[in-house]
Design a protein around this motif. Sequence first.
Motif, short mmCIF file in Angstrom:
data_model
loop_
_atom_site.label_atom_id
_atom_site.label_comp_id
_atom_site.label_asym_id
_atom_site.label_seq_id
_atom_site.Cartn_x
_atom_site.Cartn_y
_atom_site.Cartn_z
N LYS A 16 37.46 49.20 51.43
CA LYS A 16 36.95 48.47 52.31
C LYS A 16 36.90 47.03 52.25
O LYS A 16 36.70 46.49 51.14
N ARG A 17 37.33 46.47 53.46
CA ARG A 17 37.81 44.86 53.30
C ARG A 17 36.38 44.20 52.98
O ARG A 17 36.51 43.03 52.15
N THR A 18 35.24 44.34 53.27
CA THR A 18 34.12 43.82 52.99
C THR A 18 33.89 44.08 51.49
O THR A 18 33.79 45.07 50.64
N ILE A 19 33.56 42.91 50.71
CA ILE A 19 33.07 42.95 49.41
C ILE A 19 31.40 42.51 49.26
O ILE A 19 30.87 41.60 49.80
N ARG A 95 45.04 35.79 47.67
CA ARG A 95 46.17 36.01 48.63
C ARG A 95 46.26 37.50 48.59
O ARG A 95 46.73 38.24 49.57
N ARG A 96 45.88 38.48 47.17
CA ARG A 96 46.16 39.54 47.07
C ARG A 96 45.07 40.55 47.58
O ARG A 96 45.02 41.70 48.13
N GLY A 97 43.69 39.85 47.20
CA GLY A 97 42.56 40.45 47.63
C GLY A 97 41.82 40.08 48.87
O GLY A 97 40.93 41.03 49.36
#
Length: 260
Positions: A16-19, A95-97
């Motif tokens: 999931k994009r949300t952290i 950039r990656r996360g």
Amino acid sequence: MTPGGAGANLTIKQYKRTIFAALYNRMKAIPNCSRQVEKVLDQMILRRMGRVSTQQIASTSDGTDFTFSDLGPTQVTLSPVWILAAAAMPDSMVRRGGQEITPQAQKTLNDALSAGLDAYVLTLLQTGSATTTPIGNSGYDIEPVGLRGGLQALNVNSEGNVDAGEAFMLLSATQIGASLNINEINRAQDRGDGTGPWVTGRLASGYGFRFGFTTLCANDANGYNGGAWKKDGIVYGWNKEPSPESQRYLKQNRYMADAE
């Protein structure tokens, strides 16, 4: 395609994009202490007037047969402590996360600092320090006798300058269950305010105390060290109020939050 066969390698995992931010205990001790407006600097010395004795004199006294008290103050010294929370991330991480890493990293540091400041204050309440009157031991759960003892100690030590509702008791979160077994906390008719924690969801008062619970109480051989006090009985000040900052260093971002 059989279960567990080569076809299992065709499954797809997704993040999931949300952290979500890390969880830290909210400040419970410091907001219930009294802040001094002045900066502590290298030291701040607090002064309290010396106590004056009263005496009886005869109706025929001419003013030469009584004694004068010394008003020399009692002094308490505050010394600053610098507390910091810090983390760093290389440029490639974002950039990656994903860009969502940055705001959650900053929030995590702010919350970590708040918890660290409160945890430090609670170490000053540990059994054996000059400021405490211990109640219980490592196997002790809070109960009516202990609460009465705490209220009595506050009134004795403050010369009766603690009214109902002014005293704050901060206990380890492990004591929530034990607290709810005390009638004066659990039963509305015993509390006297017409509410009960099983109904409102709030365990707020009992025996004249306002209650708070935290996971940050110092833990040693004596158990979890909570405390009871009146707000203006514990004072603090800042040289630097809690605040965040970020810095560039080579190819990384450094995030910090500190206070003194």
